[in-house]
Motif scaffolding. Structure first.
Motif, PDB file in Angstrom:
ATOM      1  N   ALA A  28      36.175  11.149 -61.454  1.00 48.96           N
ATOM      2  CA  ALA A  28      35.865  11.976 -62.621  1.00 48.96           C
ATOM      3  C   ALA A  28      37.130  12.351 -63.376  1.00 48.96           C
ATOM      4  CB  ALA A  28      35.111  13.222 -62.172  1.00 48.96           C
ATOM      5  N   SER A  29      38.189  12.700 -62.663  1.00 50.38           N
ATOM      6  CA  SER A  29      39.454  13.060 -63.331  1.00 50.38           C
ATOM      7  C   SER A  29      40.028  11.877 -64.088  1.00 50.38           C
ATOM      8  CB  SER A  29      40.460  13.560 -62.285  1.00 50.38           C
ATOM      9  OG  SER A  29      39.971  14.712 -61.618  1.00 50.38           O
ATOM     10  N   ARG A  30      39.975  10.698 -63.476  1.00 52.77           N
ATOM     11  CA  ARG A  30      40.494   9.501 -64.146  1.00 52.77           C
ATOM     12  C   ARG A  30      39.686   9.183 -65.395  1.00 52.77           C
ATOM     13  NH1 ARG A  30      40.695   6.556 -60.040  1.00 52.77           N
ATOM     14  NH2 ARG A  30      38.684   5.493 -60.258  1.00 52.77           N
ATOM     15  N   ALA A  31      38.346   9.359 -65.312  1.00 53.69           N
ATOM     16  CA  ALA A  31      37.503   9.088 -66.470  1.00 53.69           C
ATOM     17  C   ALA A  31      37.847  10.015 -67.635  1.00 53.69           C
ATOM     18  CB  ALA A  31      36.031   9.239 -66.080  1.00 53.69           C
ATOM     19  N   VAL A  32      38.128  11.291 -67.322  1.00 49.51           N
ATOM     20  CA  VAL A  32      38.500  12.233 -68.379  1.00 49.51           C
ATOM     21  C   VAL A  32      39.834  11.819 -68.994  1.00 49.51           C
ATOM     22  CG1 VAL A  32      39.127  14.635 -68.863  1.00 49.51           C
ATOM     23  CG2 VAL A  32      37.173  14.130 -67.373  1.00 49.51           C
ATOM     24  N   ARG A  33      40.777  11.391 -68.128  1.00 54.30           N
ATOM     25  CA  ARG A  33      42.076  10.936 -68.659  1.00 54.30           C
ATOM     26  C   ARG A  33      41.920   9.690 -69.520  1.00 54.30           C
ATOM     27  NH1 ARG A  33      43.712  11.993 -63.290  1.00 54.30           N
ATOM     28  NH2 ARG A  33      43.770   9.742 -62.848  1.00 54.30           N
ATOM     29  N   ASP A  34      40.911   8.848 -69.188  1.00 60.93           N
ATOM     30  CA  ASP A  34      40.681   7.639 -69.988  1.00 60.93           C
ATOM     31  C   ASP A  34      39.981   7.944 -71.307  1.00 60.93           C
ATOM     32  OD1 ASP A  34      41.859   6.044 -68.079  1.00 60.93           O
ATOM     33  OD2 ASP A  34      39.955   5.523 -67.077  1.00 60.93           O
ATOM     34  N   GLY A  35      39.675   9.196 -71.534  1.00 61.53           N
ATOM     35  CA  GLY A  35      39.074   9.574 -72.808  1.00 61.53           C
ATOM     36  C   GLY A  35      37.566   9.534 -72.841  1.00 61.53           C
ATOM     37  N   LEU A  36      36.896   9.475 -71.686  1.00 63.57           N
ATOM     38  CA  LEU A  36      35.433   9.442 -71.658  1.00 63.57           C
ATOM     39  C   LEU A  36      34.871  10.848 -71.839  1.00 63.57           C
ATOM     40  CD1 LEU A  36      34.661   6.936 -68.754  1.00 63.57           C
ATOM     41  CD2 LEU A  36      34.399   6.553 -71.203  1.00 63.57           C
ATOM     42  N   GLU A  37      33.832  10.933 -72.641  1.00 62.42           N
ATOM     43  CA  GLU A  37      33.148  12.194 -72.889  1.00 62.42           C
ATOM     44  C   GLU A  37      31.660  12.025 -72.564  1.00 62.42           C
ATOM     45  OE1 GLU A  37      33.769  13.180 -76.932  1.00 62.42           O
ATOM     46  OE2 GLU A  37      35.944  13.451 -76.737  1.00 62.42           O
ATOM     47  N   PHE A  38      31.113  13.033 -71.889  1.00 59.95           N
ATOM     48  CA  PHE A  38      29.696  12.997 -71.509  1.00 59.95           C
ATOM     49  C   PHE A  38      28.892  13.895 -72.428  1.00 59.95           C
ATOM     50  CE2 PHE A  38      26.173  15.034 -69.162  1.00 59.95           C
ATOM     51  CZ  PHE A  38      25.411  13.902 -68.881  1.00 59.95           C
ATOM     52  N   ALA A  39      27.685  13.440 -72.752  1.00 60.95           N
ATOM     53  CA  ALA A  39      26.777  14.240 -73.563  1.00 60.95           C
ATOM     54  C   ALA A  39      25.348  13.874 -73.215  1.00 60.95           C
ATOM     55  CB  ALA A  39      27.041  14.017 -75.049  1.00 60.95           C
ATOM     56  N   VAL A  40      24.446  14.823 -73.405  1.00 58.48           N
ATOM     57  CA  VAL A  40      23.012  14.572 -73.215  1.00 58.48           C
ATOM     58  C   VAL A  40      22.343  14.651 -74.577  1.00 58.48           C
ATOM     59  CG1 VAL A  40      20.869  15.398 -72.196  1.00 58.48           C
ATOM     60  CG2 VAL A  40      22.977  15.454 -70.863  1.00 58.48           C
ATOM     61  N   ILE A  41      21.641  13.579 -74.926  1.00 58.77           N
ATOM     62  CA  ILE A  41      20.945  13.509 -76.212  1.00 58.77           C
ATOM     63  C   ILE A  41      19.471  13.779 -75.955  1.00 58.77           C
ATOM     64  CG2 ILE A  41      20.404  12.052 -78.196  1.00 58.77           C
ATOM     65  CD1 ILE A  41      22.931  10.459 -77.586  1.00 58.77           C
ATOM     66  N   GLU A  42      18.945  14.818 -76.573  1.00 58.63           N
ATOM     67  CA  GLU A  42      17.546  15.172 -76.393  1.00 58.63           C
ATOM     68  C   GLU A  42      16.645  14.129 -77.062  1.00 58.63           C
ATOM     69  OE1 GLU A  42      16.489  17.497 -74.451  1.00 58.63           O
ATOM     70  OE2 GLU A  42      18.541  18.144 -74.000  1.00 58.63           O
ATOM     71  N   PRO A  43      15.391  14.013 -76.609  1.00 63.26           N
ATOM     72  CA  PRO A  43      14.498  12.955 -77.105  1.00 63.26           C
ATOM     73  C   PRO A  43      14.377  12.909 -78.628  1.00 63.26           C
ATOM     74  CG  PRO A  43      13.537  14.014 -75.196  1.00 63.26           C
ATOM     75  CD  PRO A  43      14.770  14.793 -75.525  1.00 63.26           C
ATOM     76  N   GLN A  44      14.336  14.065 -79.273  1.00 62.18           N
ATOM     77  CA  GLN A  44      14.134  14.049 -80.719  1.00 62.18           C
ATOM     78  C   GLN A  44      15.325  13.468 -81.476  1.00 62.18           C
ATOM     79  OE1 GLN A  44      14.239  16.674 -78.755  1.00 62.18           O
ATOM     80  NE2 GLN A  44      15.363  18.430 -79.636  1.00 62.18           N
ATOM     81  N   HIS A  45      16.507  13.421 -80.837  1.00 68.52           N
ATOM     82  CA  HIS A  45      17.698  12.891 -81.494  1.00 68.52           C
ATOM     83  C   HIS A  45      18.054  11.477 -81.042  1.00 68.52           C
ATOM     84  CE1 HIS A  45      18.266  16.809 -83.208  1.00 68.52           C
ATOM     85  NE2 HIS A  45      18.449  17.387 -82.010  1.00 68.52           N
ATOM     86  N   VAL A  46      17.314  10.955 -80.053  1.00 66.62           N
ATOM     87  CA  VAL A  46      17.622   9.608 -79.551  1.00 66.62           C
ATOM     88  C   VAL A  46      17.494   8.544 -80.642  1.00 66.62           C
ATOM     89  CG1 VAL A  46      16.879   7.801 -77.948  1.00 66.62           C
ATOM     90  CG2 VAL A  46      17.083  10.164 -77.155  1.00 66.62           C
TER      91      VAL A  46
END
Length: 869
Positions: free
Chosen positions: A668-686
């Motif tokens: 997880a730390s390496r992924a953050v350093r690689d610039g990865l960002e997590f988000a959850v998109i609700e059904p109405q915005h998919v």
């Protein structure tokens, strides 16, 4: 490389290929049935030949002159034998480390052996009894399988040991009976004892023995000794039942004991139900020189009644007593009644089969002259002839209905009780057969007392009999013909016999009865073999999917959201509060997961699915089901096979702290350093990011040279993808990985289905995506996360596991070339889940490999889809 046309042709012709081994595997059930009937036919002919000088009246006289003291002794030894049989189960439970109340174990074991000794195929028929009872007592399917394996192997090895020791001691006494030198018999017995001793020494004190990739933990010395004592008492007592019924002979008890053990062993190996005919042939062949054959035959008939019929009747009486006490509030009585409710259908099924045989065989045996004289004074000949002929057909009807009783069909209950009542009446009209009428009355009593257990609506006309039941019917018909020829061997055949109708002429009545039985049984066999063509399934409607989705929202199985794909048929419960989603491949109707909905709706929904599939000329299969459903599947006549293990993470305890989570924290730390960002998109915005998701999906499919799957996996369909939240990973504002999050309103469980990432996504993106989704679901208040199943994981390879488990375990260990079994489990293990077993349940008589192959083709889109990924 194969062309698409080649693959399509291979898909259609798959079941016709495979050479000799493929032919044998596809037709294994039919081949075993044919061989079983052939073995019984040979045994029947041997009995007929061995008793060439014996007459029916001599056998009846031998029966009538049996001493009362001999019958009482036989009853005592029968009780001793069945009491010792209880300790097979008791020892098995202690061996696997389980303790259950002794009365419950005693009732289960007694009932299991009463059915197994009568119906034959003890590991299956008695195993079904154990499965139904022990699931009620809290044992897991794996525990019950180990109990069945223990008692089966304990009896087989114990029988071999006891028989070999007896043969070693009295070889000189046995040798002259079979014209074999006693030295050879001692050498054979010594080899058997040496082999068994080697096994005991190698596995002493519970040591593990490895045979290739298979590991077996043998019982310790104390368990071996205790079980050998139990087996010795059991076989000695059961042998004594027959020995005390025989007249005085030149052979002593030790010699007879060895003969009996060998006869029992060969009867089991013959696969003939209850060893019927094979056991009798061996006993008559070996004792014919020292005892009159008519006396031996009479003793064998009485032995079957005392050792098979009476224990079965006692088991039914015990369960019926529990049913009659259903209003008793005592916990022990309530517990025994629950177990009895599980056992009663199988007990009544076996008893109905037995009485059906009795009616068939009595139709080809003569009526005592005194009874006929009495009947001729009051009844017209036409009524007696009709009662005699119809009784034989009623016996056949009870044999056919017996299978339905085991499945708790209401139609089978009605057919059985009407047939039994009519047969009871006709038994008095045709021969004043009081014993026959009493047994039929006892069956009626059992059926009436247990009426509440037979509630499954089904048409008997849609019940295609399995190979085992067709084999049993064939054996009974052959037995009836042999008995007819034996009884009337002095009557010269003439065509005029068919048309003779007189009180004193009984051979014609027997001929007509055999003809009727043969014609009707042949029609039943043809009807069962010529199954209706498999019907096509109607496409599921949007309205049905919407109804199913409403049910899914209100329960806690996240994977049930796969119904949103609309690629599976849906069967709703009668109240509409539960459903099964299923697909069709070949002749298999394959249900995915447990039925979705409240528990009270499951039993009848499972049964209705099985019955509807059978009505459509197909076999029923349940894929990836939990242990909770296995008892319902067993009640519907399905067999279960372990498929793998499901990984479930407890979200309430999930946090990336501590040494065991170090690797995931670093990822997880390496992924953050690689610039990865997590988000959850609700059904109405998919829909706003659908194009980006589609691009990721297409690149993932191209990179893996794969195609979309179906059935147990979702496909990238815009409507399906937009129906649930989407967890995404972004790099520099662009989506590089995503997974759709499956959830319900109860927040009991969350899961994912589609998991796809771009080829340029940083290493470890999938691990990071999972970690983020787990943390998101935990924040939302979800209780657990379903990581999905690891196929063939956790297959038992110890303690004489079933062949299916051993093969599956071997494939899991050495099948990495074809599928990443171990790698998939290793990935899921990173999250330290709880592993829960999942099963495949198939209709009785169907190979699990055929069912699994159909499920694989359904998921992959046929052979072409599987080959091309």
């Amino acid at each position: 490389m194969s062309t698409p046309i080649d693959l399509e042709k291979a898909d259609e012709e798959l079941e016709t290929r495979g050479g000799i081994s493929g032919f044998l595997n596809r037709n294994r059930t039919l081949i075993v049935a044919i061989l079983t009937v052939a073995v019984f036919g040979i045994a029947a002919y041997a009995i007929f030949d061995l008793t060439n000088e014996v007459r029916y009246d001599d056998v009846v006289h031998a029966l009538a002159t049996t001493k009362v003291s001999s019958i009482l002794l036989a009853l005592f030894f029968t009780g001793l034998s069945f009491f010792s049989l209880i300790f097979y189960d008791q020892n098995a439970l202690e061996y696997i480390g389980k303790r259950l109340p002794f009365p419950h174990v005693a009732l289960t074991s007694f009932s299991a052996y009463a059915v197994g000794n009568t119906a034959g195929f003890g590991a299956l028929s008695a195993g079904a009894i154990r499965y139904r009872a022990y699931t009620r007592l809290g044992l897991s399917p794996d525990d019950i399988t180990r109990v069945i394996a223990f008692v089966t192997l304990a009896f087989g090895l114990g029988l071999a040991a006891v028989g070999a020791i007896a043969l070693l001691i009295i070889a000189d006494e046995i040798g002259p009976l079979i014209n074999v030198d006693g030295l050879w018999l001692r050498m054979i017995a010594g080899a058997i004892i040496a082999a068994l001793a080697f096994v005991i020494i190698v596995g002493r004190n519970g040591r593990e023995v490895r045979i290739g990739p298979i590991a077996i933990r043998l019982p310790d010395s104390l368990t071996w000794s205790r079980q050998f004592l139990v087996t010795a008492v059991d076989i000695a007592a059961s042998a004594s039942v027959l020995y005390v019924l025989l007249p005085d002979s030149a052979i002593g008890w030790p010699g007879f004991f060895a003969i009996y053990a060998i006869a029992v062993g060969l009867g089991v190996l013959s696969h003939v139900p209850a060893g019927f005919g094979v056991f009798e042939t061996i006993i008559i062949a070996w004792l014919g020189s020292s005892v009159n054959a008519d006396a031996v035959l009479g003793s064998l008939v009485l032995y079957r009644v005392i050792y098979n019929v009476i224990p079965l009747a006692i088991a039914i009486l015990a369960v019926s007593a529990a049913e009659l006490r259903r209003f008793v509030d005592h916990p022990a009585a309530s517990s025994m009644r629950r177990i009895g409710g599980r056992l009663m259908p199988q007990l009544l099924s076996t008893f109905a089969l037995l009485l059906g045989m009795m009616l068939v065989f009595s139709s080809v045996t003569p009526t005592p002259d005194r009874n006929l004289e009495f009947l001729s004074s009051f009844l017209p000949l036409s009524l007696v002839e009709s009662a005699h002929f119809v009784s034989s057909l009623l016996g056949l009807a009870m044999i056919v209905a017996a299978r339905g009783l085991g499945q708790r069909l209401d139609g089978a209950w009605w057919v059985s009780i009407i047939s039994a009542v009519l047969a009871l009446l006709f038994s008095l009209l045709k021969a004043i057969a009081v014993v026959e009428a009493a047994l039929l009355a006892f069956l009626v009593f059992g059926l009436v007392v247990s009426r509440r257990l037979f509630t499954r609506p089904a048409s008997l006309l849609n019940q295609a009999l399995t190979g085992g039941w067709l084999t049993a019917i064939a054996v009974i018909c052959i037995g009836a013909v042999v008995i007819l020829f034996f009884v009337y061997r002095d009557v010269e055949y003439s065509n005029q016999l068919w048309w003779q109708f007189e009180f004193t002429e009984e051979a014609p009545r027997g001929l007509r009865a055999v003809l009727g039985i043969s014609i009707v049984s042949s029609a039943i066999a043809i009807f069962s073999l010529l199954r209706p063509a498999a019907a096509r399934l109607e496409p599921v409607s949007d309205h049905a999917v919407e109804r199913a989705v409403e049910i899914v929202r209100k329960q806690g199985v996240a994977d049930a959201n796969l119904v949103r794909m609309g690629d599976k048929s849906i069967m709703f419960s009668e109240k509409g509060d539960a459903f099964i989603m299923y697909g069709k491949q070949g002749r298999s109707w394959i249900a995915l997961f447990d039925p979705i909905g409240p528990r009270h709706a499951l039993p009848e929904l499972v049964w209705r699915f099985v019955e509807t599939a059978r009505s459509a000329g197909c076999r029923s299969v349940f894929y990836q089901i939990s242990p909770m459903l296995l008892s319902f599947c067993a009640d519907a006549g399905l067999r279960a096979f372990k498929l793998g293990e499901l990984a479930v993470v407890n979200l309430q305890n999930f946090e990336l702290k501590g040494g065991k989570w170090a690797n995931l924290r670093q990822t997880a730390s390496r992924a953050v350093r690689d610039g990865l960002e997590f988000a959850v998109i609700e059904p109405q915005h998919v829909p706003d990011v659908m194009d980006q998701l589609a691009e990721v999906s297409e690149s993932w499919l191209a990179d893996h040279n794969a195609k979309e799957k179906g059935f147990s996996l979702g496909a990238f369909d815009p409507d399906y993808v937009a129906s649930q939240p989407i967890g995404v990973l972004k790099k520099d504002g662009k989506i590089v990985a995503f997974a759709n999050i499956l959830m319900t309103e109860t927040k009991e469980e969350g899961s994912v289905d589609l998991m796809r990432f771009s080829p340029d996504a940083p290493k470890g993106s999938m691990d990071f995506l999972f970690v983020q989704i787990l943390e998101y679901l935990k924040e939302q208040g979800f209780q657990r996360f379903n990581l999905g199943m690891a196929p063939l994981s956790g297959m038992s390879r110890r303690e004489s596991a079933p062949v299916w488990d051993r093969v599956g375990g071997t494939v899991f260990e050495h099948g990495e070339r074809y599928y990443n079994f171990k790698g998939l489990r290793a990935f899921k293990s990173k999250f330290h889940p709880e592993w829960q077993p999942r099963y495949l349940a198939v209709s009785g008589g169907v190979s699990p490999m055929i069912a699994l192959m159909d499920a694989t083709f359904l998921i992959g889109g046929g052979l072409k889809g599987v080959v091309r990924k």
